[in-house]
Design a protein around this motif. Structure first.
Motif, PDB file in Angstrom:
ATOM      1  N   ASN A 120      26.192  36.149  46.298  1.00  0.00           N
ATOM      2  CA  ASN A 120      26.391  34.867  46.970  1.00  0.00           C
ATOM      3  C   ASN A 120      27.866  34.621  47.269  1.00  0.00           C
ATOM      4  OD1 ASN A 120      23.638  34.317  46.929  1.00  0.00           O
ATOM      5  ND2 ASN A 120      23.766  33.200  45.007  1.00  0.00           N
ATOM      6  N   CYS A 121      28.740  34.985  46.346  1.00  0.00           N
ATOM      7  CA  CYS A 121      30.179  34.863  46.590  1.00  0.00           C
ATOM      8  C   CYS A 121      30.568  35.705  47.797  1.00  0.00           C
ATOM      9  CB  CYS A 121      30.975  35.329  45.379  1.00  0.00           C
ATOM     10  SG  CYS A 121      30.677  34.398  43.873  1.00  0.00           S
ATOM     11  N   LEU A 122      30.069  36.932  47.833  1.00  0.00           N
ATOM     12  CA  LEU A 122      30.374  37.836  48.937  1.00  0.00           C
ATOM     13  C   LEU A 122      29.905  37.238  50.258  1.00  0.00           C
ATOM     14  CD1 LEU A 122      31.686  40.622  49.255  1.00  0.00           C
ATOM     15  CD2 LEU A 122      29.415  41.629  49.016  1.00  0.00           C
ATOM     16  N   SER A 123      28.713  36.644  50.259  1.00  0.00           N
ATOM     17  CA  SER A 123      28.224  36.028  51.504  1.00  0.00           C
ATOM     18  C   SER A 123      29.081  34.821  51.888  1.00  0.00           C
ATOM     19  CB  SER A 123      26.749  35.652  51.383  1.00  0.00           C
ATOM     20  OG  SER A 123      26.561  34.538  50.538  1.00  0.00           O
ATOM     21  N   ASN A 124      29.562  34.071  50.899  1.00  0.00           N
ATOM     22  CA  ASN A 124      30.454  32.941  51.198  1.00  0.00           C
ATOM     23  C   ASN A 124      31.773  33.423  51.787  1.00  0.00           C
ATOM     24  OD1 ASN A 124      28.548  31.131  50.214  1.00  0.00           O
ATOM     25  ND2 ASN A 124      29.503  30.988  48.193  1.00  0.00           N
ATOM     26  N   TRP A 125      32.320  34.498  51.245  1.00  0.00           N
ATOM     27  CA  TRP A 125      33.572  35.050  51.769  1.00  0.00           C
ATOM     28  C   TRP A 125      33.375  35.567  53.191  1.00  0.00           C
ATOM     29  CZ3 TRP A 125      34.301  38.335  46.750  1.00  0.00           C
ATOM     30  CH2 TRP A 125      34.624  37.483  45.685  1.00  0.00           C
ATOM     31  N   TYR A 126      32.221  36.159  53.451  1.00  0.00           N
ATOM     32  CA  TYR A 126      31.891  36.653  54.790  1.00  0.00           C
ATOM     33  C   TYR A 126      31.859  35.471  55.767  1.00  0.00           C
ATOM     34  CZ  TYR A 126      29.543  39.523  58.317  1.00  0.00           C
ATOM     35  OH  TYR A 126      29.221  40.206  59.463  1.00  0.00           O
ATOM     36  N   ARG A 127      31.158  34.406  55.373  1.00  0.00           N
ATOM     37  CA  ARG A 127      31.054  33.215  56.217  1.00  0.00           C
ATOM     38  C   ARG A 127      32.435  32.591  56.434  1.00  0.00           C
ATOM     39  NH1 ARG A 127      28.108  29.983  53.189  1.00  0.00           N
ATOM     40  NH2 ARG A 127      29.742  28.502  52.740  1.00  0.00           N
ATOM     41  N   ASP A 128      33.246  32.526  55.395  1.00  0.00           N
ATOM     42  CA  ASP A 128      34.599  31.992  55.526  1.00  0.00           C
ATOM     43  C   ASP A 128      35.410  32.800  56.544  1.00  0.00           C
ATOM     44  OD1 ASP A 128      34.005  30.087  53.582  1.00  0.00           O
ATOM     45  OD2 ASP A 128      35.117  31.128  51.985  1.00  0.00           O
ATOM     46  N   ALA A 129      35.279  34.127  56.495  1.00  0.00           N
ATOM     47  CA  ALA A 129      36.005  34.983  57.437  1.00  0.00           C
ATOM     48  C   ALA A 129      35.517  34.740  58.863  1.00  0.00           C
ATOM     49  CB  ALA A 129      35.839  36.454  57.057  1.00  0.00           C
ATOM     50  N   ALA A 130      34.211  34.623  59.028  1.00  0.00           N
ATOM     51  CA  ALA A 130      33.650  34.364  60.362  1.00  0.00           C
ATOM     52  C   ALA A 130      34.168  33.033  60.895  1.00  0.00           C
ATOM     53  CB  ALA A 130      32.124  34.375  60.308  1.00  0.00           C
ATOM     54  N   GLU A 131      34.077  32.008  60.069  1.00  0.00           N
ATOM     55  CA  GLU A 131      34.509  30.685  60.508  1.00  0.00           C
ATOM     56  C   GLU A 131      36.012  30.624  60.736  1.00  0.00           C
ATOM     57  OE1 GLU A 131      32.629  27.914  57.801  1.00  0.00           O
ATOM     58  OE2 GLU A 131      30.714  28.164  58.851  1.00  0.00           O
ATOM     59  N   GLY A 132      36.768  31.414  59.965  1.00  0.00           N
ATOM     60  CA  GLY A 132      38.205  31.501  60.178  1.00  0.00           C
ATOM     61  C   GLY A 132      38.556  32.124  61.514  1.00  0.00           C
ATOM     62  N   ASP A 133      37.607  32.873  62.061  1.00  0.00           N
ATOM     63  CA  ASP A 133      37.799  33.497  63.374  1.00  0.00           C
ATOM     64  C   ASP A 133      37.077  32.713  64.470  1.00  0.00           C
ATOM     65  OD1 ASP A 133      39.118  35.624  64.689  1.00  0.00           O
ATOM     66  OD2 ASP A 133      37.236  36.721  64.891  1.00  0.00           O
TER      67      ASP A 133
END
Length: 101
Positions: free
Chosen positions: A44-57
């Motif tokens: 779940n942490c990994l998926s949150n980091w993935y989403r954060d990276a997407a939203e950061g872009d």
């Protein structure tokens, strides 16, 4: 140390990430709480980091979408098939070691 171009570094990081995700999908026997207690992060942490990276872009992504990318299927399906109730010892260890991210 080997000198890498920015493109090589990005490509190698992406390959390592894909391998980590593949490994976690293959090891569905390892519970998220075990990962949290031992490593301080879980799927779940990994998926949150993935989403954060997407939203950061600038790419909007829901929690469900990012979890499906990491789990390889809808989270509810994975959870129903693989997740077990955490033991009291696991819960106590989580409370002691809970990461702040």
């Amino acid at each position: 140390m080997t000198k890498l171009t920015n493109e090589q570094q990005t490509a190698f990081e992406a390959a390592a990430f894909r391998k980590l995700v593949e490994h976690l999908r293959e090891r569905s026997d390892v519970q998220n709480i075990d990962l949290m207690n031992l490593a301080g992060f879980c799927r779940n942490c990994l998926s949150n980091w993935y989403r954060d990276a997407a939203e950061g872009d600038g790419v909007s992504m829901s929690k469900e979408e990012s979890r499906e990318i990491i789990y390889g299927e809808p989270y509810a399906q994975w959870q129903a098939r693989n997740q077990r109730e955490a033991s009291e010892a696991q819960k106590a260890a989580f409370e002691t070691n809970k990461p702040s991210h």
